[in-house]
Design a protein around this motif. Structure first.
Motif, PDB file in Angstrom:
ATOM      1  N   GLU A 298      -5.474  19.026 -27.994  1.00 28.46           N
ATOM      2  CA  GLU A 298      -6.063  20.273 -28.472  1.00 28.46           C
ATOM      3  C   GLU A 298      -7.350  20.641 -27.737  1.00 28.46           C
ATOM      4  OE1 GLU A 298      -7.209  16.982 -31.447  1.00 28.46           O
ATOM      5  OE2 GLU A 298      -5.487  17.587 -30.229  1.00 28.46           O
ATOM      6  N   GLU A 390      -0.066  28.308 -31.519  1.00 31.92           N
ATOM      7  CA  GLU A 390      -0.041  27.444 -30.341  1.00 31.92           C
ATOM      8  C   GLU A 390       0.265  25.995 -30.717  1.00 31.92           C
ATOM      9  OE1 GLU A 390      -4.504  28.296 -31.167  1.00 31.92           O
ATOM     10  OE2 GLU A 390      -2.562  29.318 -31.307  1.00 31.92           O
ATOM     11  N   ASP A 391      -0.213  25.557 -31.892  1.00 27.86           N
ATOM     12  CA  ASP A 391       0.079  24.192 -32.336  1.00 27.86           C
ATOM     13  C   ASP A 391       1.556  24.040 -32.687  1.00 27.86           C
ATOM     14  OD1 ASP A 391      -2.592  23.830 -32.009  1.00 27.86           O
ATOM     15  OD2 ASP A 391      -3.066  23.487 -34.117  1.00 27.86           O
ATOM     16  N   TYR A 394       3.597  24.034 -29.438  1.00 29.12           N
ATOM     17  CA  TYR A 394       3.409  22.751 -28.746  1.00 29.12           C
ATOM     18  C   TYR A 394       4.204  21.646 -29.438  1.00 29.12           C
ATOM     19  CZ  TYR A 394       0.638  19.920 -25.472  1.00 29.12           C
ATOM     20  OH  TYR A 394       0.231  19.135 -24.420  1.00 29.12           O
ATOM     21  N   GLU A 395       4.175  21.651 -30.756  1.00 29.41           N
ATOM     22  CA  GLU A 395       4.886  20.633 -31.540  1.00 29.41           C
ATOM     23  C   GLU A 395       6.394  20.712 -31.325  1.00 29.41           C
ATOM     24  OE1 GLU A 395       4.273  17.532 -34.605  1.00 29.41           O
ATOM     25  OE2 GLU A 395       2.874  18.715 -33.414  1.00 29.41           O
ATOM     26  N   SER A 406       1.101  16.023 -29.327  1.00 28.79           N
ATOM     27  CA  SER A 406       0.837  16.959 -30.414  1.00 28.79           C
ATOM     28  C   SER A 406      -0.617  17.411 -30.343  1.00 28.79           C
ATOM     29  CB  SER A 406       1.115  16.294 -31.767  1.00 28.79           C
ATOM     30  OG  SER A 406       0.747  17.141 -32.844  1.00 28.79           O
ATOM     31  N   ARG A 407      -0.869  18.597 -30.839  1.00 30.93           N
ATOM     32  CA  ARG A 407      -2.231  19.109 -30.948  1.00 30.93           C
ATOM     33  C   ARG A 407      -2.808  18.841 -32.330  1.00 30.93           C
ATOM     34  NH1 ARG A 407      -3.943  23.288 -27.437  1.00 30.93           N
ATOM     35  NH2 ARG A 407      -4.761  24.475 -29.217  1.00 30.93           N
ATOM     36  N   LEU A 409      -0.903  18.581 -35.193  1.00 28.74           N
ATOM     37  CA  LEU A 409      -0.124  19.164 -36.281  1.00 28.74           C
ATOM     38  C   LEU A 409       0.784  18.153 -36.967  1.00 28.74           C
ATOM     39  CD1 LEU A 409       0.549  21.795 -37.794  1.00 28.74           C
ATOM     40  CD2 LEU A 409       2.343  22.222 -36.103  1.00 28.74           C
TER      41      LEU A 409
END
Length: 460
Positions: A298, A390-391, A394-395, A406-407, A409
């Motif tokens: 992140e 965005e999370d 990305y997930e 992962s960011r 989440l």
């Protein structure tokens, strides 16, 4: 006695699909049992299934901290699930029967061929043996390298345990570790841990076919039957595409991350120059389905975030332990685009023509991957409306490409969110096309000599 999977009425795609689901369910049930959970912790059925899925699908997303949540037995079960997911169910079953000196039937040799997406059925037994030797050999080398760092730090027994676990997880591109909740972040400036991990990830991501092709030609160089400068030229087209795309993605990705985040104090900006280069190189490698991280995801800039999405989506290469649409699919898509722009009828590279069916397969794989990402991202947005887009993106991309990054989440997923990610990891491991083949067994086909009437449409 012949190898018999007991599912004669199912095709290979269905066996792979049901086999992975069965192993995930069985692994989740075992991890749900009390003796797998460390004292003071509780494991829900969903978390047990999530952990089993992330191991069998060699993804690396975890809802609980592996190092502290599980007992020694639980960690051993996790390691076994990772190895099963990395080697593959059919190959693992074949290895067991070979070790018991049992004969593998022609039908099951064909299943091995289809599970590895190979063109020929010749030498399947020999191939499985070579896969086993390569896997165990690479993991043993990785264990020795990690031991130089982990044994002095944790002591002999724990250090060796961490070395074995990390080596298996890295080679299988799983990204699960027993070092703590910060993955390899404490070792961001440690060349031993960084380059050992990157070496294992890259080797596994190349695919075994490339290994053997390189070795066969290197032997000719060693025996002086061929000059070294002709090594690359003598490789198979598949190996040339894999090595070329792998080099471009790794070094090109690292260079771009350096450019995007060189002065970003939240990610790599505060590290020494050498550590910034190593961290960027590690990030470029790990996004290709490894799942370990030395810098929190992140903290990267938006430009680096988008680049990492692309590299996760591509993943590794065929017949390896990596996920994604594969480097060869990306290469074929780029070459097809180039040929279309140039007005060429054939797609050519390295003085060879790419077959039409490979182009169609690459388009189908990429298209299905994008479709799954969009659908699953929408579902996760519905399940967790307050999660940043965005999370979520990305997930889901990390899950479908079996990356494991992962960011932040994953630990915040609710009940519905966890099952959406479990399904996404499962789809990513078995492949969208495999699932489609398993579900739609009978399709209506036109006779081979029949053609429908053509009609013009407008494009663009």
């Amino acid at each position: 006695m012949q190898l018999n999977f007991g599912l004669h009425k199912l095709n290979t795609a269905q066996i792979i699909t049901l086999g992975f689901a069965g192993v995930i369910f069985l692994g989740g049930i075992i991890l749900w049992l009390p003796f797998c959970t460390a004292p003071g912790n509780t494991t829900s059925f969903t978390d047990a299934m999530f952990t089993s899925a992330t191991c069998v699908c060699v993804t690396g997303l975890v809802t609980v901290v592996t190092a502290s949540h599980w007992t020694l037995i639980g960690k051993i079960i996790i390691l076994m699930l990772i190895q099963i997911g990395g080697v593959g169910l059919i190959s693992l079953g074949s290895i067991i029967f070979i070790s018991l000196h049992k004969k593998i039937s022609l039908r099951n040799q064909r299943m091995i061929q289809e599970s590895y997406n190979l063109d020929k059925i010749d030498g399947m037994v020999s191939l499985v043996k070579k896969v086993l030797i390569c896997v165990l050999g690479a993991e043993a080398i990785g264990t020795v390298c990690y031991a130089f760092r982990f044994v002095p730090e944790f002591g002999l027994l724990k250090g060796l345990g961490c070395s074995v676990f990390t080596a298996v997880s890295a080679f299988c591109n799983a990204g699960v570790d027993v070092l703590g909740e910060n993955s390899l972040a404490p070792y961001v400036s440690d060349p031993v841990v960084n380059f050992t991990t990157m070496g294992l990830v890259i080797m596994a991501g190349l695919g075994f076919v490339v290994w053997w092709d390189l070795w066969d030609n290197l032997k000719k160089v060693i025996k002086r039957q061929m000059p070294f400068r002709r090594l690359f030229r003598n490789l198979r087209l598949h190996s040339k595409l894999v090595l070329s795309m792998t080099g471009i993605l790794i070094f090109g990705g690292a260079a771009l991350i350096l450019i995007f985040d060189w002065n970003n104090p939240d990610s790599i900006g505060n590290l020494p120059a050498g550590a910034r280069v190593m961290a960027s190189l590690f990030q470029s490698v790990t996004t290709r389905t490894a799942g370990f991280f030395t810098v929190s995801q992140e903290t990267f800039s938006h430009a680096a975030f988008l680049l990492c999405l692309l590299m996760m989506f591509v993943g590794g290469s065929p017949m390896g332990t990596a996920g994604g649409i594969k480097t060869t699919s990306l290469a074929v898509l780029i070459l097809n685009l180039k040929a279309s722009i140039q007005g060429k009828k054939d797609v050519e590279v390295f003085h060879r023509k790419i077959r039409e069916n490979y182009i169609r397969s690459a388009m189908a794989v990429a298209g299905m991957g994008i479709l799954v990402i969009l659908v699953m991202s929408m579902l996760l947005c519905i399940a967790m409306p307050k999660a940043p887009l965005e999370d979520v993106l990305y997930e889901i991309t990390s899950a479908i490409a079996t990356v494991g990054l992962s960011r932040g989440l994953t630990s915040q997923l609710n009940f519905a969110g966890k099952w959406i990610v479990i399904l996404t990891m499962y789809l990513g491991r078995i492949g969208p096309l495999t699932l489609g083949t398993a579900v739609i067994v009978r399709t209506q086909k036109l006779p081979p000599d029949s053609h429908l009437a053509e009609e013009d449409i407008m494009i663009g």
